[in-house]
Write a protein that holds these residues in place. Structure first.
Motif, PDB file in Angstrom:
ATOM      1  N   MET A  54       0.850  -1.195   0.000  1.00  0.00           N
ATOM      2  CA  MET A  54       0.000   0.000   0.000  1.00  0.00           C
ATOM      3  C   MET A  54       0.879   1.236   0.000  1.00  0.00           C
ATOM      4  SD  MET A  54      -1.489   0.074   3.922  1.00  0.00           S
ATOM      5  CE  MET A  54      -2.572  -1.268   3.627  1.00  0.00           C
ATOM      6  N   LYS A  55       0.327   2.340  -0.448  1.00  0.00           N
ATOM      7  CA  LYS A  55       1.063   3.605  -0.460  1.00  0.00           C
ATOM      8  C   LYS A  55       0.256   4.707   0.218  1.00  0.00           C
ATOM      9  CE  LYS A  55       3.867   2.695  -4.509  1.00  0.00           C
ATOM     10  NZ  LYS A  55       4.317   3.182  -5.806  1.00  0.00           N
ATOM     11  N   ASN A  56      -0.540   4.342   1.186  1.00  0.00           N
ATOM     12  CA  ASN A  56      -1.336   5.333   1.924  1.00  0.00           C
ATOM     13  C   ASN A  56      -0.418   6.309   2.650  1.00  0.00           C
ATOM     14  OD1 ASN A  56      -3.021   3.287   1.156  1.00  0.00           O
ATOM     15  ND2 ASN A  56      -4.149   3.228   3.054  1.00  0.00           N
ATOM     16  N   ARG A  57      -0.995   7.381   3.128  1.00  0.00           N
ATOM     17  CA  ARG A  57      -0.224   8.363   3.870  1.00  0.00           C
ATOM     18  C   ARG A  57      -0.405   8.128   5.358  1.00  0.00           C
ATOM     19  NH1 ARG A  57      -0.318  13.998   0.721  1.00  0.00           N
ATOM     20  NH2 ARG A  57       1.765  14.060   1.583  1.00  0.00           N
ATOM     21  N   VAL A  58       0.222   7.091   5.855  1.00  0.00           N
ATOM     22  CA  VAL A  58       0.218   6.809   7.287  1.00  0.00           C
ATOM     23  C   VAL A  58       1.663   6.608   7.736  1.00  0.00           C
ATOM     24  CG1 VAL A  58      -2.099   5.793   7.384  1.00  0.00           C
ATOM     25  CG2 VAL A  58      -0.154   4.336   6.915  1.00  0.00           C
ATOM     26  N   VAL A  59       1.894   6.807   8.989  1.00  0.00           N
ATOM     27  CA  VAL A  59       3.242   6.762   9.541  1.00  0.00           C
ATOM     28  C   VAL A  59       3.822   5.338   9.544  1.00  0.00           C
ATOM     29  CG1 VAL A  59       2.555   6.476  11.953  1.00  0.00           C
ATOM     30  CG2 VAL A  59       4.659   7.715  11.401  1.00  0.00           C
ATOM     31  N   ILE A  61       3.893   3.103   7.111  1.00  0.00           N
ATOM     32  CA  ILE A  61       4.354   2.595   5.820  1.00  0.00           C
ATOM     33  C   ILE A  61       5.872   2.398   5.855  1.00  0.00           C
ATOM     34  CG2 ILE A  61       4.583   3.133   3.353  1.00  0.00           C
ATOM     35  CD1 ILE A  61       1.752   2.380   4.150  1.00  0.00           C
ATOM     36  N   GLN A  62       6.309   1.236   5.429  1.00  0.00           N
ATOM     37  CA  GLN A  62       7.725   0.882   5.371  1.00  0.00           C
ATOM     38  C   GLN A  62       8.149   0.767   3.912  1.00  0.00           C
ATOM     39  OE1 GLN A  62       9.705   0.256   8.271  1.00  0.00           O
ATOM     40  NE2 GLN A  62       7.910   1.219   9.176  1.00  0.00           N
ATOM     41  N   TYR A  63       9.434   0.922   3.675  1.00  0.00           N
ATOM     42  CA  TYR A  63       9.993   0.737   2.342  1.00  0.00           C
ATOM     43  C   TYR A  63      11.032  -0.367   2.416  1.00  0.00           C
ATOM     44  CZ  TYR A  63      12.771   1.494  -1.841  1.00  0.00           C
ATOM     45  OH  TYR A  63      13.453   1.314  -3.029  1.00  0.00           O
ATOM     46  N   PHE A  72       6.478  -0.808  -0.912  1.00  0.00           N
ATOM     47  CA  PHE A  72       5.906   0.080   0.097  1.00  0.00           C
ATOM     48  C   PHE A  72       4.717  -0.624   0.720  1.00  0.00           C
ATOM     49  CE2 PHE A  72       7.965   3.018  -2.793  1.00  0.00           C
ATOM     50  CZ  PHE A  72       8.562   3.916  -1.928  1.00  0.00           C
ATOM     51  N   GLY A  73       4.572  -0.505   2.030  1.00  0.00           N
ATOM     52  CA  GLY A  73       3.402  -1.099   2.669  1.00  0.00           C
ATOM     53  C   GLY A  73       3.591  -1.322   4.152  1.00  0.00           C
ATOM     54  N   LEU A  74       2.692  -2.098   4.719  1.00  0.00           N
ATOM     55  CA  LEU A  74       2.773  -2.474   6.127  1.00  0.00           C
ATOM     56  C   LEU A  74       3.626  -3.731   6.231  1.00  0.00           C
ATOM     57  CD1 LEU A  74      -0.906  -2.031   7.354  1.00  0.00           C
ATOM     58  CD2 LEU A  74       1.019  -0.487   7.670  1.00  0.00           C
ATOM     59  N   LYS A  75       4.580  -3.689   7.125  1.00  0.00           N
ATOM     60  CA  LYS A  75       5.477  -4.823   7.323  1.00  0.00           C
ATOM     61  C   LYS A  75       4.912  -5.692   8.434  1.00  0.00           C
ATOM     62  CE  LYS A  75      10.366  -5.520   8.428  1.00  0.00           C
ATOM     63  NZ  LYS A  75      11.599  -4.769   8.723  1.00  0.00           N
ATOM     64  N   ALA A  93       5.129  -1.359  13.496  1.00  0.00           N
ATOM     65  CA  ALA A  93       4.668   0.026  13.467  1.00  0.00           C
ATOM     66  C   ALA A  93       5.798   1.031  13.296  1.00  0.00           C
ATOM     67  CB  ALA A  93       3.900   0.336  14.747  1.00  0.00           C
ATOM     68  N   GLY A  94       7.019   0.561  13.108  1.00  0.00           N
ATOM     69  CA  GLY A  94       8.149   1.470  12.943  1.00  0.00           C
ATOM     70  C   GLY A  94       9.087   1.420  14.130  1.00  0.00           C
ATOM     71  N   LYS A  95      10.305   1.885  13.907  1.00  0.00           N
ATOM     72  CA  LYS A  95      11.359   1.805  14.907  1.00  0.00           C
ATOM     73  C   LYS A  95      11.010   2.520  16.213  1.00  0.00           C
ATOM     74  CE  LYS A  95      16.287   2.059  14.596  1.00  0.00           C
ATOM     75  NZ  LYS A  95      17.432   2.666  13.913  1.00  0.00           N
TER      76      LYS A  95
END
Length: 194
Positions: A54-59, A61-63, A72-75, A93-95
């Motif tokens: 997904m390429k939504n605009r949420v915090v 999103i991982q690459y 791009f998307g949710l990991k 949810a990110g580092k």
């Protein structure tokens, strides 16, 4: 509009006990609970990450450039058995929002998935790639009656110094630690274009 959780009880970002997945936590916990009720995993387990493209605009999103199907998307991290059945999954949810662990992120992911999957101390055999592999983690799993087979990076902490030396074609080296039955094997099968 479908709501899976009561928005009025959400804890604001930055506050203590903030859950980045509070909007879907009820469903995520239910899915993980039902996965364990419906199937007993086979002896061989694997942990790996995958992407929900997904390429939504949420915090969140991982690459990940090496994931050709969805960069791009949710990991998500998944504990699966050899029949491709998911036993437990966790969304990343990110580092800055990840639970910190003394052994590092990979060690923390493996420990959480194995505990939440309820597979420690039951004689399972876990296979991982070099992202998750640490000698310290192998020792932890061995102490919890779980075998581990994995590839490992040559510069990984805890390996003996001779294991990261360049080998000749057909050459092998091994190192064994008897207190936790750990074996590290290094080999070079063919010539690599230089």
């Amino acid at each position: 509009m479908i709501h899976l959780n009561n928005s009025e009880r959400e804890i604001a970002r930055g506050e203590e006990c903030y859950d980045p997945w509070c909007k879907v936590r009820v469903m995520l916990d239910l899915v993980n609970q039902k996965l364990k009720l419906q199937y007993v995993p086979s002896r061989n387990l694997s942990i790996d990450e995958s992407m929900i493209g997904m390429k939504n605009r949420v915090v969140f999103i991982q690459y990940m450039p090496n994931k050709w199907h969805a960069r791009f998307g949710l990991k998500k991290f998944e504990l699966c058995d050899s029949n491709e059945y998911v036993n437990h999954l966790e969304i990343y949810a990110g580092k800055e929002l990840d639970t910190q662990h003394d052994g590092g992120q990979a060690y923390g992911v493996v420990e959480r998935l194995m505990r939440e999957g309820n597979v420690l101390n039951k004689g399972y055999h876990l296979y991982t790639d070099n992202f998750y592999t640490k000698p310290k983690m192998a020792e932890f799993l061995y102490n919890h009656k779980t075998l581990l087979t994995e590839t490992i990076r040559a510069n990984s902490k805890g390996l003996p110094q001779g294991m990261n030396q360049k080998l000749q074609v057909g050459e092998t080296k091994f190192w064994r630690r008897y207190d936790c039955d750990m074996l590290a094997l290094s080999f070079r099968e063919k010539r690599i274009a230089e």
